[in-house]
Motif scaffolding. Structure first.
Motif, PDB file in Angstrom:
ATOM      1  N   HIS A 167       0.721  -1.096  -0.184  1.00 37.56           N
ATOM      2  CA  HIS A 167      -0.133   0.142   0.088  1.00 37.56           C
ATOM      3  C   HIS A 167       0.665   1.144  -0.084  1.00 37.56           C
ATOM      4  O   HIS A 167       0.436   2.381  -0.098  1.00 37.56           O
ATOM      5  N   ALA A 170     -15.368  -0.172  -4.803  1.00 38.93           N
ATOM      6  CA  ALA A 170     -14.485  -1.486  -4.614  1.00 38.93           C
ATOM      7  C   ALA A 170     -12.986  -1.436  -4.483  1.00 38.93           C
ATOM      8  O   ALA A 170     -12.539  -1.888  -3.646  1.00 38.93           O
ATOM      9  N   LEU A 171     -12.790  -0.631  -5.676  1.00 39.75           N
ATOM     10  CA  LEU A 171     -11.299  -0.541  -5.856  1.00 39.75           C
ATOM     11  C   LEU A 171     -10.628   0.221  -4.684  1.00 39.75           C
ATOM     12  O   LEU A 171      -9.491  -0.033  -4.133  1.00 39.75           O
ATOM     13  N   SER A 213     -11.845   0.858  -1.846  1.00 41.87           N
ATOM     14  CA  SER A 213     -11.831   0.271  -0.418  1.00 41.87           C
ATOM     15  C   SER A 213     -10.787  -0.654  -0.343  1.00 41.87           C
ATOM     16  O   SER A 213     -10.436  -1.103   0.919  1.00 41.87           O
ATOM     17  N   LYS A 214     -10.185  -1.373  -1.390  1.00 40.72           N
ATOM     18  CA  LYS A 214      -8.931  -2.143  -1.286  1.00 40.72           C
ATOM     19  C   LYS A 214      -7.752  -1.438  -1.514  1.00 40.72           C
ATOM     20  O   LYS A 214      -6.686  -2.229  -1.692  1.00 40.72           O
ATOM     21  N   TYR A 217      -6.812   0.581  -3.949  1.00 37.03           N
ATOM     22  CA  TYR A 217      -6.185   1.097  -5.171  1.00 37.03           C
ATOM     23  C   TYR A 217      -6.613   2.838  -5.557  1.00 37.03           C
ATOM     24  O   TYR A 217      -7.504   3.014  -4.904  1.00 37.03           O
ATOM     25  N   LEU A 243     -17.214  -9.320  -6.934  1.00 36.31           N
ATOM     26  CA  LEU A 243     -16.221  -8.282  -6.657  1.00 36.31           C
ATOM     27  C   LEU A 243     -14.892  -9.173  -6.320  1.00 36.31           C
ATOM     28  O   LEU A 243     -13.654  -8.769  -6.442  1.00 36.31           O
ATOM     29  N   ASN A 244     -14.840 -10.227  -5.541  1.00 32.61           N
ATOM     30  CA  ASN A 244     -13.602 -11.085  -4.989  1.00 32.61           C
ATOM     31  C   ASN A 244     -13.034 -11.740  -6.510  1.00 32.61           C
ATOM     32  O   ASN A 244     -11.907 -11.824  -6.178  1.00 32.61           O
ATOM     33  N   MET A 274     -10.978  -8.868  -7.493  1.00 31.02           N
ATOM     34  CA  MET A 274      -9.911  -8.522  -6.893  1.00 31.02           C
ATOM     35  C   MET A 274      -8.823  -9.761  -7.046  1.00 31.02           C
ATOM     36  O   MET A 274      -7.549  -9.407  -7.169  1.00 31.02           O
ATOM     37  N   GLN A 275      -9.362 -10.842  -7.372  1.00 30.58           N
ATOM     38  CA  GLN A 275      -7.993 -12.112  -7.576  1.00 30.58           C
ATOM     39  C   GLN A 275      -7.471 -11.826  -9.067  1.00 30.58           C
ATOM     40  O   GLN A 275      -6.407 -11.873  -9.068  1.00 30.58           O
ATOM     41  N   LEU A 324      -7.299  -8.777 -10.527  1.00 32.10           N
ATOM     42  CA  LEU A 324      -6.214  -7.836 -10.383  1.00 32.10           C
ATOM     43  C   LEU A 324      -5.073  -8.372  -9.620  1.00 32.10           C
ATOM     44  O   LEU A 324      -3.934  -7.565 -10.035  1.00 32.10           O
ATOM     45  N   GLU A 325      -5.100  -8.894  -8.665  1.00 28.54           N
ATOM     46  CA  GLU A 325      -3.800  -9.591  -7.914  1.00 28.54           C
ATOM     47  C   GLU A 325      -2.857 -10.222  -8.877  1.00 28.54           C
ATOM     48  O   GLU A 325      -1.695 -10.290  -8.941  1.00 28.54           O
TER      49      GLU A 325
END
Length: 120
Positions: free
Chosen positions: A3, A25-26, A28-29, A31, A107-108, A111-112, A114-115
């Motif tokens: 981060h 969502a982004l 909140s994670k 980004y 959304l998960n 996120m996966q 994106l990771e």
């Protein structure tokens, strides 16, 4: 995810509800979000001022597609994730190299994806 260096994700999506959900969502994670924008011309204008790490792009925007945006993203070496309501196999060959997420997606799942793009 580190981060300290917040990753910048460009969102190109013409459905306001989806764009807003993605943005929330982004963020909140952890980004940073570039956009969201709803047209290729707006996306190209953003790329003149910032280079995102990742671009989340809808395949179809109103009456057009995001295909015209791909060369610019490639030249800037931006990782691309294509969001589509179509079967990914139905997309034009220009999209064949990119990560694709079929709508509706969780959304998960996003996120996966994106990771995975970050770790490449």
């Amino acid at each position: 995810m580190n981060h300290d260096q917040q990753l910048l994700v460009m969102v190109v999506e013409d459905e306001l509800m989806i764009a807003t959900t993605l943005e929330f969502a982004l963020e909140s994670k952890g980004y940073r979000v570039l956009g969201p924008v709803a047209t290729v011309s707006e996306a190209l204008a953003l790329l003149e001022t910032a280079t995102p790490n990742i671009a989340l792009i809808d395949y179809r925007l109103a009456t057009t597609t995001t295909e015209a945006l791909l060369p610019s993203l490639d030249s800037l070496q931006v990782s691309v994730c294509v969001l589509t309501g179509y079967n990914p196999d139905q997309l034009p060959p220009a999209y064949s190299e990119y990560t694709k997420l079929e709508k509706p997606f969780r959304l998960n799942t996003l996120m996966q994806a994106l990771e995975k793009l970050i770790s490449v």
